[in-house]
Design a protein around this motif. Structure first.
Motif, PDB file in Angstrom:
ATOM      1  N   ASP A 182     -18.106  -9.009  29.811  1.00  0.00           N
ATOM      2  CA  ASP A 182     -18.530 -10.087  30.714  1.00  0.00           C
ATOM      3  C   ASP A 182     -17.333 -10.891  31.222  1.00  0.00           C
ATOM      4  OD1 ASP A 182     -21.164  -9.362  30.297  1.00  0.00           O
ATOM      5  OD2 ASP A 182     -21.356 -10.693  28.554  1.00  0.00           O
ATOM      6  N   SER A 183     -16.408 -11.265  30.314  1.00  0.00           N
ATOM      7  CA  SER A 183     -15.204 -12.023  30.684  1.00  0.00           C
ATOM      8  C   SER A 183     -14.241 -11.957  29.505  1.00  0.00           C
ATOM      9  CB  SER A 183     -15.538 -13.478  31.010  1.00  0.00           C
ATOM     10  OG  SER A 183     -14.354 -14.211  31.261  1.00  0.00           O
ATOM     11  N   PRO A 184     -13.289 -11.069  29.538  1.00  0.00           N
ATOM     12  CA  PRO A 184     -12.385 -10.892  28.403  1.00  0.00           C
ATOM     13  C   PRO A 184     -11.669 -12.171  27.982  1.00  0.00           C
ATOM     14  CG  PRO A 184     -12.130  -9.112  29.990  1.00  0.00           C
ATOM     15  CD  PRO A 184     -13.007 -10.131  30.644  1.00  0.00           C
ATOM     16  N   VAL A 185     -11.139 -12.911  28.955  1.00  0.00           N
ATOM     17  CA  VAL A 185     -10.384 -14.126  28.637  1.00  0.00           C
ATOM     18  C   VAL A 185     -11.271 -15.162  27.951  1.00  0.00           C
ATOM     19  CG1 VAL A 185      -9.086 -16.067  29.584  1.00  0.00           C
ATOM     20  CG2 VAL A 185      -8.724 -13.765  30.499  1.00  0.00           C
ATOM     21  N   ASN A 186     -12.419 -15.450  28.562  1.00  0.00           N
ATOM     22  CA  ASN A 186     -13.323 -16.446  27.992  1.00  0.00           C
ATOM     23  C   ASN A 186     -13.866 -16.009  26.633  1.00  0.00           C
ATOM     24  OD1 ASN A 186     -12.911 -17.744  30.376  1.00  0.00           O
ATOM     25  ND2 ASN A 186     -15.073 -17.997  30.906  1.00  0.00           N
ATOM     26  N   TYR A 187     -14.179 -14.710  26.518  1.00  0.00           N
ATOM     27  CA  TYR A 187     -14.770 -14.215  25.283  1.00  0.00           C
ATOM     28  C   TYR A 187     -13.810 -14.374  24.101  1.00  0.00           C
ATOM     29  CZ  TYR A 187     -16.803 -10.998  21.887  1.00  0.00           C
ATOM     30  OH  TYR A 187     -17.314 -10.449  20.745  1.00  0.00           O
ATOM     31  N   PHE A 188     -12.571 -13.912  24.264  1.00  0.00           N
ATOM     32  CA  PHE A 188     -11.616 -13.956  23.150  1.00  0.00           C
ATOM     33  C   PHE A 188     -11.104 -15.380  22.889  1.00  0.00           C
ATOM     34  CE2 PHE A 188     -11.207  -9.402  24.306  1.00  0.00           C
ATOM     35  CZ  PHE A 188     -11.555  -8.863  23.085  1.00  0.00           C
ATOM     36  N   THR A 189     -10.994 -16.201  23.933  1.00  0.00           N
ATOM     37  CA  THR A 189     -10.595 -17.607  23.736  1.00  0.00           C
ATOM     38  C   THR A 189     -11.654 -18.356  22.949  1.00  0.00           C
ATOM     39  OG1 THR A 189      -9.343 -17.619  25.814  1.00  0.00           O
ATOM     40  CG2 THR A 189      -9.948 -19.758  24.875  1.00  0.00           C
ATOM     41  N   ALA A 190     -12.925 -18.149  23.331  1.00  0.00           N
ATOM     42  CA  ALA A 190     -14.025 -18.807  22.618  1.00  0.00           C
ATOM     43  C   ALA A 190     -14.105 -18.325  21.172  1.00  0.00           C
ATOM     44  CB  ALA A 190     -15.342 -18.537  23.336  1.00  0.00           C
TER      45      ALA A 190
END
Length: 438
Positions: A41-49
């Motif tokens: 869905d969104s690699p950056v948002n997923y791993f940051t969260a």
């Protein structure tokens, strides 16, 4: 054989499929509450969260340790408060003992310095005659002079001695002074002794000089005389002029001891004092939490962040072994023993008072240190809770779905789906029109 669809039907089916796909995605967001459910869905948002939630979880796990540390400090602090009350009770017990005037203070009375014959000649009491007599042998007869109606008489100290010396020792306290003998009387000597603070003097109704210790220690009183002040003090140290007052030289060199009479009131207070003293040790032993007692020398370490090594943030609190002995509070007895307080001895009672005052100062220092550490731990506890909440909120902002917006989107897609279904129906009806030709 391949089935051929008309352009209208094909367009309607494609639109319906797209709407259905979007609706499925939105339904999934509403069901999970997240707009980002995987790295797709969104690699950056997923791993940051994921990273933020992981740190938030680690900090939340530290809160239990911080809470235990706070409780350990508070337990020790409560113990200090209770021990402080016990020390105050010990002070009250000592004051009760001091209020009971000691019966065993060393006392020495000299011989009478006045006679009945002098009383008849002067019309004065024996006491007044003795007090008014001069110290120096003012007529150089080398002996006591009788008081008459016109002369006060003297106690016969040699006229060459122009200074009177005084040396008093009580326990570890020494008082030494000299004053001019010119015109000095027994009353002046009495006043000088009373200034010492370690002994009192008075002339009784028999005309005798009485000297009494203000404490219970052996009292050494010496009176001397010489041409100069230092020499007078040296003579006083051997009791050179003691005989002039009916005292002896040994009253300075050896000293006068107490009568050995014990105070029943003080004796009764000894057990009370020692019981309170014992409770200090018991309270200190019972001031632990979860097996850690800062009043018994244990150490507590409170970790504040999730890191290790030099980047780890923590608070180490080293406790101290608290006991009556360590506070300098000695046991009480009726006799003078090493390491004990003799309740029959005024000086020992005064020392006990000083020790208790020192103990309170030590307790205040320990309490202040615990209070400072408790404040740090509580501040970090609140900070950790707030930081964990901030991290979780930040993670939610990256992946959480807006329920209102997604619900509105789903409603719009459902409307589009209905329209697409209607368009498909119309397209099918158009294709079926050819059947009317048959």
């Amino acid at each position: 054989m391949a089935v051929t669809l008309s352009a209208g039907v094909r367009s309607a089916v494609s639109s319906l499929s797209s709407v259905q796909s979007q609706a499925t995605a939105i339904q999934n967001r509403l069901a999970t509450g997240k707009k980002v459910n995987s790295a797709i869905d969104s690699p950056v948002n997923y791993f940051t969260a994921q990273s933020l939630n992981e740190r938030s979880s680690q900090l939340t796990g530290l809160l239990d340790g911080i809470s235990n540390g706070i409780q350990t400090i508070q337990s020790a602090s409560k113990g200090i408060d209770a021990i402080t009350k016990l020390v105050s009770s010990l002070q009250s017990t000592v004051k009760q003992a001091q209020a009971d005037a000691a019966q065993n203070r060393p006392t020495k009375a000299g011989t009478a310095l006045a006679t009945a014959a002098e009383a008849a000649l002067t019309s004065k009491s024996l006491k007044d005659i003795a007090l008014d007599k001069k110290l120096n042998d003012d007529d150089a007869l080398g002996t006591n002079n009788t008081a008459t109606a016109s002369t006060s008489g003297n106690v016969g100290i040699a006229t060459a001695s122009v200074n009177i010396g005084l040396s008093i020792v009580a326990g570890s306290t020494t008082y030494e002074a000299s004053f001019s003998s010119a015109g000095a009387t027994v009353r002046d000597l009495v006043n000088e002794i009373n200034k010492s603070g370690v002994a009192t003097a008075f002339v009784d109704e028999k005309g005798q000089l009485n000297v009494k210790g203000t404490g219970s220690d052996t009292l050494q009183v010496g009176i001397g005389a010489a041409a100069a002040g230092p020499g007078a003090i040296t003579d006083a140290q051997t009791g050179g002029a003691n005989a002039n007052f009916g005292l002896i030289a040994a009253d300075r060199t050896t000293g006068v001891t107490s009568s050995g009479i014990t105070s029943a009131v003080r004796s009764n207070l000894i057990q009370q004092y020692n019981d309170l003293r014992t409770q200090i040790d018991e309270l200190a032993k019972d001031s632990g939490y979860n097996g850690v007692n800062l009043l018994q020398g244990d150490k507590v370490s409170i970790q504040f962040n999730e890191k290790t090594g030099k980047n780890q943030s923590k608070l180490d609190i080293q406790g101290s072994t608290l006991s009556a002995d360590n506070l300098g509070i000695n046991q009480a007895t009726n006799t003078q023993l090493a390491g004990f307080s003799n309740f029959q001895n005024d000086a020992d009672l005064e020392d006990a008072t000083k020790s208790l005052t020192g103990a309170l100062t030590s307790l205040k220092s320990i309490s202040s240190s615990l209070g400072a550490n408790l404040s740090v731990a509580q501040t970090r506890q609140d900070f950790t809770k707030d930081l964990s909440s901030v991290l979780s909120q930040g993670a939610d902002n990256l992946v959480a779905a807006d329920g209102n917006q997604e619900a509105a989107n789903l409603l719009a897609l459902q409307t589009r789906q209905q329209l697409s279904q209607t368009a498909l129906s119309l397209s099918n009806q158009s294709d079926q029109a050819i059947l009317r030709l048959f």
